[in-house]
Write a protein that holds these residues in place. Structure first.
Motif, PDB file in Angstrom:
ATOM      1  N   UNK A  76       0.861  -1.202  -0.122  1.00  9.13           N
ATOM      2  CA  UNK A  76       0.055  -0.084  -0.089  1.00  9.13           C
ATOM      3  C   UNK A  76       0.954   1.414   0.030  1.00  9.13           C
ATOM      4  N   UNK A  77       0.205   2.296  -0.344  1.00  7.87           N
ATOM      5  CA  UNK A  77       0.595   3.683  -0.248  1.00  7.87           C
ATOM      6  C   UNK A  77       0.369   4.256   0.972  1.00  7.87           C
ATOM      7  N   UNK A  78       1.281   4.580   2.023  1.00  7.25           N
ATOM      8  CA  UNK A  78       1.021   4.973   3.172  1.00  7.25           C
ATOM      9  C   UNK A  78       0.939   6.319   3.251  1.00  7.25           C
ATOM     10  N   UNK A  79       1.628   7.145   2.526  1.00  3.97           N
ATOM     11  CA  UNK A  79       1.634   8.717   2.376  1.00  3.97           C
ATOM     12  C   UNK A  79       1.740   9.113   0.989  1.00  3.97           C
ATOM     13  N   UNK A  80       1.040  10.069   0.536  1.00  2.00           N
ATOM     14  CA  UNK A  80       1.325  10.856  -0.989  1.00  2.00           C
ATOM     15  C   UNK A  80       0.974  12.185  -0.674  1.00  2.00           C
ATOM     16  N   UNK A  81       1.890  13.054  -0.264  1.00  4.97           N
ATOM     17  CA  UNK A  81       1.865  14.495  -0.086  1.00  4.97           C
ATOM     18  C   UNK A  81       2.613  15.326  -0.871  1.00  4.97           C
ATOM     19  N   UNK A  82       2.481  16.570  -1.006  1.00  6.09           N
ATOM     20  CA  UNK A  82       3.111  17.531  -1.532  1.00  6.09           C
ATOM     21  C   UNK A  82       3.898  18.366  -0.635  1.00  6.09           C
ATOM     22  N   UNK A  83       5.269  18.514  -0.697  1.00  6.92           N
ATOM     23  CA  UNK A  83       5.991  19.179   0.266  1.00  6.92           C
ATOM     24  C   UNK A  83       6.531  20.431  -0.325  1.00  6.92           C
ATOM     25  N   UNK A  84       5.949  21.711   0.415  1.00  9.28           N
ATOM     26  CA  UNK A  84       6.164  22.916  -0.447  1.00  9.28           C
ATOM     27  C   UNK A  84       7.556  23.548  -0.288  1.00  9.28           C
ATOM     28  N   UNK A  85       7.900  24.013  -1.256  1.00  5.96           N
ATOM     29  CA  UNK A  85       9.398  24.514  -1.465  1.00  5.96           C
ATOM     30  C   UNK A  85       9.372  25.801  -1.067  1.00  5.96           C
ATOM     31  N   UNK A  86       9.894  26.042   0.338  1.00  4.96           N
ATOM     32  CA  UNK A  86       9.777  27.528   0.915  1.00  4.96           C
ATOM     33  C   UNK A  86      11.017  28.233   0.327  1.00  4.96           C
ATOM     34  N   UNK A  87      11.969  27.394  -0.627  1.00  2.00           N
ATOM     35  CA  UNK A  87      13.232  28.338  -1.246  1.00  2.00           C
ATOM     36  C   UNK A  87      13.505  27.158  -2.601  1.00  2.00           C
ATOM     37  N   UNK A  88      14.131  27.899  -3.292  1.00  2.04           N
ATOM     38  CA  UNK A  88      14.706  27.233  -4.698  1.00  2.04           C
ATOM     39  C   UNK A  88      15.454  26.011  -4.420  1.00  2.04           C
ATOM     40  N   UNK A  89      16.042  25.891  -3.422  1.00  2.00           N
ATOM     41  CA  UNK A  89      16.790  24.700  -2.932  1.00  2.00           C
ATOM     42  C   UNK A  89      16.237  23.403  -2.772  1.00  2.00           C
ATOM     43  N   UNK A  91      17.026  20.220  -2.611  1.00  2.01           N
ATOM     44  CA  UNK A  91      18.022  19.470  -1.595  1.00  2.01           C
ATOM     45  C   UNK A  91      17.612  19.813  -0.255  1.00  2.01           C
ATOM     46  N   UNK A  92      17.806  20.994  -0.055  1.00  2.00           N
ATOM     47  CA  UNK A  92      17.200  21.709   1.392  1.00  2.00           C
ATOM     48  C   UNK A  92      15.782  21.424   1.690  1.00  2.00           C
ATOM     49  N   UNK A  93      15.013  21.419   1.015  1.00  2.00           N
ATOM     50  CA  UNK A  93      13.692  21.040   1.107  1.00  2.00           C
ATOM     51  C   UNK A  93      13.592  19.712   1.261  1.00  2.00           C
ATOM     52  N   UNK A  94      14.273  18.728   0.505  1.00  2.00           N
ATOM     53  CA  UNK A  94      14.253  17.169   0.882  1.00  2.00           C
ATOM     54  C   UNK A  94      14.849  16.965   2.281  1.00  2.00           C
ATOM     55  N   UNK A  95      16.023  17.855   2.620  1.00  2.00           N
ATOM     56  CA  UNK A  95      16.497  17.442   3.946  1.00  2.00           C
ATOM     57  C   UNK A  95      15.565  17.764   4.933  1.00  2.00           C
ATOM     58  N   UNK A  96      14.833  18.973   4.835  1.00  3.67           N
ATOM     59  CA  UNK A  96      13.982  19.397   6.104  1.00  3.67           C
ATOM     60  C   UNK A  96      12.893  18.526   6.086  1.00  3.67           C
ATOM     61  N   UNK A  97      12.243  17.618   5.109  1.00  6.46           N
ATOM     62  CA  UNK A  97      11.225  16.715   5.296  1.00  6.46           C
ATOM     63  C   UNK A  97      11.631  15.242   5.472  1.00  6.46           C
ATOM     64  N   UNK A  98      12.917  14.976   5.014  1.00 12.29           N
ATOM     65  CA  UNK A  98      13.463  13.579   5.259  1.00 12.29           C
ATOM     66  C   UNK A  98      13.990  13.393   6.284  1.00 12.29           C
ATOM     67  N   UNK A 130      23.586  16.072   2.216  1.00 14.35           N
ATOM     68  CA  UNK A 130      22.595  17.047   2.874  1.00 14.35           C
ATOM     69  C   UNK A 130      21.964  16.259   3.906  1.00 14.35           C
ATOM     70  N   UNK A 131      21.531  15.014   3.960  1.00 15.74           N
ATOM     71  CA  UNK A 131      20.763  14.345   4.874  1.00 15.74           C
ATOM     72  C   UNK A 131      21.618  13.519   5.875  1.00 15.74           C
ATOM     73  N   UNK A 132      22.834  13.160   5.530  1.00 17.37           N
ATOM     74  CA  UNK A 132      23.430  12.363   6.533  1.00 17.37           C
ATOM     75  C   UNK A 132      23.961  13.155   7.607  1.00 17.37           C
ATOM     76  N   UNK A 133      24.300  14.344   7.851  1.00 16.60           N
ATOM     77  CA  UNK A 133      24.475  14.803   9.270  1.00 16.60           C
ATOM     78  C   UNK A 133      23.418  14.785  10.234  1.00 16.60           C
ATOM     79  N   UNK A 134      22.048  14.559   9.596  1.00 13.69           N
ATOM     80  CA  UNK A 134      20.664  14.770  10.589  1.00 13.69           C
ATOM     81  C   UNK A 134      20.433  13.396  10.830  1.00 13.69           C
TER      82      UNK A 134
END
Length: 378
Positions: A76-89, A91-98, A130-134
């Motif tokens: 099944x699909x557990x979640x299907x959502x749009x993550x708003x891009x607060x800025x043009x980056x 990778x930053x938006x993915x980091x903040x979500x992931x 981007x994601x590894x430090x977190x």
């Protein structure tokens, strides 16, 4: 200057990646591709092979200016959502979500692994950095790049851009398709090949390091190969470091060649600009380092694919003079001789080199638009 065409083991000559002890943390394996269909087929196939595993996929939704996040397992699909891009980056938006999502999933202790699929054409080195430090409660298993051998020669060597194919990672992404695919191939721990095209497999053999494993088919890859492996960011970045560039060679039955061009002498700045197309244009993958005599303390990068070449100042040379070394791979015999001649023409001649660096003090900085001002060079 020398040429290298030594072969190393073929794509079916490799066993599974070395397993690591179970640390109790959630293994997360990165799946990169420039083909959304192949990426999704591979992810689905792996999920079906291993119940209890999740997939987290991100795609750029240009219409809504957002990232689309899809989380699911084999059923099944557990979640299907749009993550708003607060800025043009992106990778930053993915980091903040992931990062918080991965921490939450790891804390649930319900899952035995997770496949992380970043947006199509994403540079896996940027994603990992981007994601590894977190990371919290999870670690990186082996990373994989899935490659379509039916199109790989064209994708790597022709001049198509990501924008022309609608595959940009973000607004303003001007990379060639070949640049994006080469980055994924060179960074991955494991290359997953789809299709049987011999010329493409030969080309990939020239581009991959001997330590990188190859799965000859998506259907022969077991998820444990990824999840029980361990990604080394240091080793992956070393493979892409122009200061450590090395020729791998490979079979030549389909006409693939690799040149290892090296010298202690620098490039002449004027002749570099004059002959840069001869050295870098056409159906080539080239990477490495060079220096110029008016910047003896700077190591410069050469990175070319899909008819595009990027140069830049990347590091301080330290106390010793830099060296010049380019590794260039292609498929046309005439291109090999053209590249070899251009490399020799651009270098300082033995007579110019015998005069030392004194004649270059205070000369006009012809490469400043690409390397930055001399005072600001790394």
């Amino acid at each position: 200057m020398s040429a290298n065409d030594a072969a190393h083991g073929g794509p079916d000559a490799h066993g599974p990646l070395r397993p690591v002890p179970d640390t109790g943390s959630l293994p997360v394996s990165l799946i990169s591709s420039i083909d959304p269909v192949l990426r999704d087929v591979l992810v689905t196939s792996l999920l079906l092979e291993r119940p209890g595993m999740l997939a987290l996929r991100y795609d750029v939704d240009a219409e809504h200016g957002a990232l689309r996040r899809v989380l699911g397992d084999a059923e099944r699909v557990i979640d299907d959502s749009l993550v708003e891009l607060g800025h043009p980056c992106v990778s930053c938006a993915m980091r903040e979500d992931a990062i918080p999502l991965l921490a939450r999933l790891a804390a649930e202790s319900r899952w035995n692994g997770l496949l992380l699929a970043p947006p199509i054409s994403a540079d896996p080195e940027v994603v990992v950095r981007t994601i590894l430090p977190g990371r919290q409660g999870w670690h990186l298993g082996a990373s994989a790049a899935v490659v379509d051998t039916r199109t790989a020669v064209h994708d790597l060597l022709e001049d198509d851009t990501l924008a022309e194919r609608g595959l940009q990672w973000a607004d303003g992404d001007e990379r060639a398709v070949g640049e994006a695919l080469a980055a994924q191939i060179e960074y991955a721990d494991l290359l997953v090949l789809d299709g049987t095209d011999g010329a493409a497999r030969e080309l990939i053999e020239h581009l991959r390091a001997p330590e990188q494993q190859v799965a000859a088919s998506m259907h022969t890859l077991h998820p444990k190969t990824l999840l029980l492996g361990r990604h080394s960011r240091a080793r992956a970045e070393a493979r892409r470091d122009p200061r450590r560039v090395s020729p791998y060679g490979g079979p030549t039955a389909h006409g693939t060649w690799t040149l290892d061009l090296s010298s202690d002498r620098p490039f002449h700045p004027d002749r570099l600009l004059e002959h840069i197309e001869e050295l870098g244009a056409g159906r080539l993958r080239g990477r490495g380092r060079f220096w110029v005599p008016d910047r003896p303390g700077t190591i410069c990068q050469w990175d070319g694919a899909g008819g595009q070449v990027s140069i830049g100042a990347i590091a301080d040379a330290g106390r010793e003079l830099p060296t010049t070394r380019l590794v260039v791979t292609g498929v046309g015999p005439a291109d090999a001789e053209r590249v070899r001649r251009a490399f020799g023409r651009i270098l300082l001649t033995p007579e110019e080199w015998a005069d030392g660096l004194a004649p270059w003090l205070g000369v006009e900085d012809r490469l400043a638009p690409w390397l930055g001002e001399r005072e600001a060079a790394a």
